[in-house]
Design an enzyme around this catalytic site. Structure first.
Site, short mmCIF file in Angstrom:
data_model
loop_
_atom_site.label_atom_id
_atom_site.label_comp_id
_atom_site.label_asym_id
_atom_site.label_seq_id
_atom_site.Cartn_x
_atom_site.Cartn_y
_atom_site.Cartn_z
N ASN A 10 0.87 -1.18 0.00
CA ASN A 10 0.00 0.00 0.00
C ASN A 10 0.90 1.23 0.00
O ASN A 10 1.47 1.57 1.03
CB ASN A 10 -0.90 -0.03 1.25
CG ASN A 10 -1.76 1.22 1.36
OD1 ASN A 10 -1.81 2.04 0.43
ND2 ASN A 10 -2.45 1.37 2.47
N TRP A 11 1.00 1.84 -1.17
CA TRP A 11 1.89 3.01 -1.29
C TRP A 11 1.28 4.27 -0.66
O TRP A 11 1.95 5.29 -0.58
CB TRP A 11 2.20 3.27 -2.77
CG TRP A 11 3.39 2.49 -3.26
CD1 TRP A 11 3.98 1.42 -2.67
CD2 TRP A 11 4.15 2.75 -4.46
NE1 TRP A 11 5.04 0.98 -3.42
CE2 TRP A 11 5.18 1.78 -4.52
CE3 TRP A 11 4.05 3.69 -5.48
CZ2 TRP A 11 6.10 1.73 -5.57
CZ3 TRP A 11 4.96 3.65 -6.53
CH2 TRP A 11 5.98 2.68 -6.57
N GLU A 163 -5.18 -4.62 10.82
CA GLU A 163 -4.18 -3.57 10.98
C GLU A 163 -4.48 -2.78 12.26
O GLU A 163 -5.29 -1.84 12.24
CB GLU A 163 -4.22 -2.61 9.78
CG GLU A 163 -3.90 -3.28 8.46
CD GLU A 163 -3.39 -2.27 7.43
OE1 GLU A 163 -2.30 -2.52 6.89
OE2 GLU A 163 -4.04 -1.26 7.18
N SER A 209 3.55 -1.64 10.44
CA SER A 209 5.01 -1.65 10.62
C SER A 209 5.64 -3.00 10.26
O SER A 209 6.58 -3.43 10.93
CB SER A 209 5.38 -1.23 12.04
OG SER A 209 4.96 0.11 12.27
N GLY A 230 2.90 -0.93 4.31
CA GLY A 230 2.90 0.49 3.97
C GLY A 230 4.30 0.98 3.70
O GLY A 230 4.90 0.68 2.66
N GLY A 231 4.86 1.71 4.63
CA GLY A 231 6.16 2.38 4.46
C GLY A 231 7.25 1.51 3.86
O GLY A 231 7.96 1.95 2.93
P1 13P Z 1 3.00 0.80 7.72
O1 13P Z 1 3.55 -0.50 7.14
O2 13P Z 1 3.69 2.00 7.18
O3 13P Z 1 2.92 0.74 9.20
O4 13P Z 1 1.49 0.91 7.18
C1 13P Z 1 0.65 -0.16 7.30
C2 13P Z 1 -0.57 0.10 6.52
O5 13P Z 1 -1.35 0.96 6.85
C3 13P Z 1 -0.79 -0.71 5.31
O6 13P Z 1 -2.07 -0.51 4.80
#
Ligand code: 13P
Length: 255
Positions: A10-11, A163, A209, A230-231
């Site tokens: 998820n960008w 999440e 994370s 995400g990140g």
């Molecule tokens: P992070 O991996 O940046 O914590 O984000 C998780 C997320 O919200 C994926 O949809």
């Protein structure tokens, strides 16, 4: 009955045309054959380029949201039929950032997910508790409430992403025990909604994370069937490391 691991990027609101081209051209060559299913969800503006580059590869493309109607006077919205028309296969629905900043409710998330499935899309439906809710001992009640609306969906075109909000973008990931406990509770809940067989086939992803150095232990949990990243997915090397941390083949309760 088996569950092929699903690793989705998820960008969020990141990326340029140049970056998605460079990233995907390499990613399609690095995804292992017969490995986990891999989905990239860049922002709307990058979807046409992403679909073109990923065409014929092992990487599927997903959007990060869609509307609950197929067309109409909804300025600024994107219909699921439009995504399908573009060659998109997946859509993320009900992300906690949509819930937190854009007024998404259980009901609107469910309506979007139903419309997406009507358009032939696969849905990643997100849920998870806030820190206050966890500390108040409300986690299971929250998951129960958020998952109640799934009843109207087709489980064979659905993945769930657990999440916990306190783990998103904070660097504070859930322990494997916390993740497994929530995933197992969700699977029991899904069995109540869809029946045991459908629930055993449904993939429940963990998100919050996920990094190359914690992916393998999370993905080794019996009810953790993938990750929504995400990140760490913005970095190609990091995302490839997470893909490679997933158990290669299929697994499941009735293998
Ligand atoms: P992070 O991996 O940046 O914590 O984000 C998780 C997320 O919200 C994926 O949809």
């Amino acid at each position: 009955m088996s569950r092929r691991p699903l690793i989705a990027a998820n960008w969020k609101m990141h990326g340029t045309l140049e970056s998605v081209q460079a990233y995907l051209e390499t990613l399609v060559r690095r995804v292992p054959v017969a490995g986990p299913e891999v989905v990239l969800c860049p922002p709307f503006t990058l979807l046409p380029a992403a679909v073109m580059i990923a065409s014929g590869s092992e990487v599927a493309i997903g959007a990060q949201n869609c509307h609950w109607e197929d067309k109409g006077a909804f300025t600024g919205e994107v219909a699921p039929t439009m995504l399908a028309d573009l060659g998109i296969h997946w859509v993320i629905v009900g992300h906690s950032e949509r819930r937190q900043y854009f007024g998404e409710s259980d009901q609107t998330a469910a309506a979007r997910a139903q419309a997406a499935q009507r358009a032939g899309l696969e849905v990643i439906f997100c849920l998870g508790e806030t820190l206050e809710q966890r500390e108040a001992g409300e986690t299971m009640a929250v998951l129960e409430r958020q998952s109640a609306v799934l009843a109207g969906l087709d489980p064979s075109h659905l993945a769930i992403a657990y999440e916990p909000v306190w783990a998103i973008g904070t660097g504070r990931t859930a322990t494997t025990m916390q993740a497994q406990e929530a995933h197992a509770a969700l699977r029991r809940r899904l069995a109540g909604l869809f029946g045991t067989e459908a629930a055993a086939a449904l993939r429940i992803l963990y998100g919050g994370s996920v990094k190359p150095d914690n992916a393998a232990v999370q993905l080794a949990q019996p009810d953790v069937d993938g990750a929504l990243v995400g990140g760490a997915s913005l970095d190609l090397e990091g995302f490839c490391a997470i893909i490679h941390a997933a158990p290669g083949g299929r697994r499941g309760a009735e293998e």
